[in-house]
Design a protein around this motif. Sequence first.
Motif, PDB file in Angstrom:
ATOM      1  N   TYR A  29       0.082 -12.510  68.290  1.00 16.75           N
ATOM      2  CA  TYR A  29       0.244 -11.161  67.744  1.00 16.75           C
ATOM      3  C   TYR A  29       1.647 -10.975  67.193  1.00 16.75           C
ATOM      4  O   TYR A  29       1.853 -10.446  66.105  1.00 16.75           O
ATOM      5  CB  TYR A  29      -0.031 -10.120  68.831  1.00 16.75           C
ATOM      6  N   LYS A  30       2.633 -11.461  67.967  1.00 15.81           N
ATOM      7  CA  LYS A  30       4.016 -11.313  67.540  1.00 15.81           C
ATOM      8  C   LYS A  30       4.261 -12.051  66.233  1.00 15.81           C
ATOM      9  O   LYS A  30       4.932 -11.558  65.328  1.00 15.81           O
ATOM     10  CB  LYS A  30       4.951 -11.848  68.630  1.00 15.81           C
ATOM     11  N   ALA A  31       3.712 -13.254  66.110  1.00 23.03           N
ATOM     12  CA  ALA A  31       3.883 -14.020  64.879  1.00 23.03           C
ATOM     13  C   ALA A  31       3.190 -13.334  63.716  1.00 23.03           C
ATOM     14  O   ALA A  31       3.699 -13.298  62.601  1.00 23.03           O
ATOM     15  CB  ALA A  31       3.327 -15.429  65.071  1.00 23.03           C
ATOM     16  N   ALA A  32       2.029 -12.742  63.976  1.00 25.09           N
ATOM     17  CA  ALA A  32       1.273 -12.099  62.903  1.00 25.09           C
ATOM     18  C   ALA A  32       2.010 -10.903  62.336  1.00 25.09           C
ATOM     19  O   ALA A  32       1.932 -10.614  61.147  1.00 25.09           O
ATOM     20  CB  ALA A  32      -0.093 -11.660  63.426  1.00 25.09           C
ATOM     21  N   ARG A  33       2.766 -10.195  63.193  1.00 26.88           N
ATOM     22  CA  ARG A  33       3.464  -9.023  62.683  1.00 26.88           C
ATOM     23  C   ARG A  33       4.837  -9.379  62.140  1.00 26.88           C
ATOM     24  O   ARG A  33       5.586  -8.517  61.709  1.00 26.88           O
ATOM     25  CB  ARG A  33       3.613  -7.958  63.774  1.00 26.88           C
ATOM     26  N   GLY A  34       5.212 -10.663  62.181  1.00 25.70           N
ATOM     27  CA  GLY A  34       6.438 -11.084  61.532  1.00 25.70           C
ATOM     28  C   GLY A  34       7.572 -11.400  62.473  1.00 25.70           C
ATOM     29  O   GLY A  34       8.590 -11.923  62.052  1.00 25.70           O
ATOM     30  N   GLY A  35       7.460 -11.089  63.765  1.00 27.56           N
ATOM     31  CA  GLY A  35       8.518 -11.418  64.705  1.00 27.56           C
ATOM     32  C   GLY A  35       9.678 -10.451  64.616  1.00 27.56           C
ATOM     33  O   GLY A  35       9.752  -9.588  63.753  1.00 27.56           O
ATOM     34  N   ASP A  36      10.619 -10.598  65.544  1.00 25.08           N
ATOM     35  CA  ASP A  36      11.800  -9.753  65.560  1.00 25.08           C
ATOM     36  C   ASP A  36      12.779 -10.226  64.493  1.00 25.08           C
ATOM     37  O   ASP A  36      13.092 -11.405  64.396  1.00 25.08           O
ATOM     38  CB  ASP A  36      12.471  -9.801  66.935  1.00 25.08           C
ATOM     39  N   ASP A  37      13.295  -9.297  63.706  1.00 30.72           N
ATOM     40  CA  ASP A  37      14.229  -9.631  62.642  1.00 30.72           C
ATOM     41  C   ASP A  37      15.660  -9.604  63.158  1.00 30.72           C
ATOM     42  O   ASP A  37      15.939  -9.122  64.243  1.00 30.72           O
ATOM     43  CB  ASP A  37      14.085  -8.636  61.485  1.00 30.72           C
ATOM     44  N   THR A  38      16.564 -10.111  62.351  1.00 32.66           N
ATOM     45  CA  THR A  38      17.977 -10.117  62.687  1.00 32.66           C
ATOM     46  C   THR A  38      18.697  -9.089  61.829  1.00 32.66           C
ATOM     47  O   THR A  38      18.533  -9.058  60.611  1.00 32.66           O
ATOM     48  CB  THR A  38      18.586 -11.509  62.451  1.00 32.66           C
ATOM     49  N   ALA A  39      19.506  -8.259  62.463  1.00 30.00           N
ATOM     50  CA  ALA A  39      20.239  -7.228  61.727  1.00 30.00           C
ATOM     51  C   ALA A  39      21.258  -7.867  60.784  1.00 30.00           C
ATOM     52  O   ALA A  39      21.805  -8.931  61.074  1.00 30.00           O
ATOM     53  CB  ALA A  39      20.937  -6.293  62.706  1.00 30.00           C
ATOM     54  N   PRO A  40      21.535  -7.209  59.648  1.00 25.91           N
ATOM     55  CA  PRO A  40      22.427  -7.794  58.637  1.00 25.91           C
ATOM     56  C   PRO A  40      23.899  -7.558  58.940  1.00 25.91           C
ATOM     57  O   PRO A  40      24.640  -7.017  58.126  1.00 25.91           O
ATOM     58  CB  PRO A  40      22.009  -7.053  57.368  1.00 25.91           C
ATOM     59  N   THR A  41      24.350  -7.960  60.123  1.00 22.28           N
ATOM     60  CA  THR A  41      25.742  -7.716  60.488  1.00 22.28           C
ATOM     61  C   THR A  41      26.529  -9.002  60.683  1.00 22.28           C
ATOM     62  O   THR A  41      27.686  -8.962  61.086  1.00 22.28           O
ATOM     63  CB  THR A  41      25.817  -6.881  61.781  1.00 22.28           C
ATOM     64  N   VAL A  42      25.912 -10.122  60.390  1.00 25.60           N
ATOM     65  CA  VAL A  42      26.573 -11.414  60.573  1.00 25.60           C
ATOM     66  C   VAL A  42      27.172 -11.872  59.247  1.00 25.60           C
ATOM     67  O   VAL A  42      26.530 -11.794  58.202  1.00 25.60           O
ATOM     68  CB  VAL A  42      25.583 -12.469  61.095  1.00 25.60           C
ATOM     69  N   ILE A  43      28.417 -12.336  59.295  1.00 23.40           N
ATOM     70  CA  ILE A  43      29.061 -12.928  58.124  1.00 23.40           C
ATOM     71  C   ILE A  43      29.132 -14.434  58.329  1.00 23.40           C
ATOM     72  O   ILE A  43      29.629 -14.909  59.349  1.00 23.40           O
ATOM     73  CB  ILE A  43      30.475 -12.356  57.908  1.00 23.40           C
ATOM     74  N   ASP A  44      28.624 -15.181  57.367  1.00 23.35           N
ATOM     75  CA  ASP A  44      28.650 -16.638  57.420  1.00 23.35           C
ATOM     76  C   ASP A  44      29.954 -17.131  56.789  1.00 23.35           C
ATOM     77  O   ASP A  44      30.248 -16.820  55.637  1.00 23.35           O
ATOM     78  CB  ASP A  44      27.443 -17.195  56.666  1.00 23.35           C
ATOM     79  N   VAL A  45      30.729 -17.906  57.547  1.00 23.89           N
ATOM     80  CA  VAL A  45      32.023 -18.374  57.042  1.00 23.89           C
ATOM     81  C   VAL A  45      31.996 -19.851  56.654  1.00 23.89           C
ATOM     82  O   VAL A  45      33.018 -20.391  56.223  1.00 23.89           O
ATOM     83  CB  VAL A  45      33.139 -18.142  58.086  1.00 23.89           C
ATOM     84  N   GLU A  46      30.837 -20.501  56.777  1.00 27.11           N
ATOM     85  CA  GLU A  46      30.783 -21.939  56.508  1.00 27.11           C
ATOM     86  C   GLU A  46      31.182 -22.273  55.074  1.00 27.11           C
ATOM     87  O   GLU A  46      31.841 -23.286  54.826  1.00 27.11           O
ATOM     88  CB  GLU A  46      29.379 -22.473  56.811  1.00 27.11           C
TER      89      GLU A  46
END
Length: 232
Positions: A29-46
């Motif tokens: 069920y969790k996969a069907a509804r798309g799962g928990d998303d990640t908030a857009p507060t992370v900055i990638d420095v790579e």
Amino acid sequence: MLVGMRKLLWVVGALAVVLVVVLAAPFVYKAARGGDDTAPTVIDVEAADAAATDLDGTWVVVPGEPPNGTVAGYTVDEMLRGEPVTVVGTTNKVSGEAVIAEGVLETGRFEVDMGGLSTDIGARDEMARSADILDVAGHPVSTLEVADPVDLGAVPDDGTTATVPMQVNLTVKGTTVRTPVEVTVLRSGGQIIASGAIPVTWTDLGVEPPSLGFVTVAPNGTVDFRVALEKR
């Protein structure tokens, strides 16, 4: 004897299949509804570069490039049919500008088109936009303004981040609250990228979290942002 053994094996196999289905159902069920998303507060420095320009000037919001593109939205927990779910709504319809003089952020104002907010479920988005919750028709824009000047002298120019405390005025649904927020700031090439998550109680912003029997929304959450800016 063989017939009886085959029948027993068939029953055991069927029970095993049923057990697997029952145990796996919540995850399916969790996969069907798309799962928990990640908030857009992370900055990638790579892939970050050293700063290619000084801080002073007028900086305007640009779309930016993944994974550090401009985005704003919200994060909230809810109980959906008895299952805990973390909901993340986002939009890239963000505009605004900031003015920096002698290394001090003098002003900053950003606008979010609330009609662009979306999650992984369309029906949820329609409900959120309704007059009972965000009232997007009556209040199509939310704003975030820097409340006081902020010294950015601690922000490095070598492609690494710094955390800068700020006071901001957040306006949602025509209601403004003044609140502190820890902002992560990166100078990379010709851009400044800033992100943060503002803790909020929804009713303080005039937003009543819905409780509809099959879904109950938590009274608290965060307003999230990550903006990429370039000098004008």
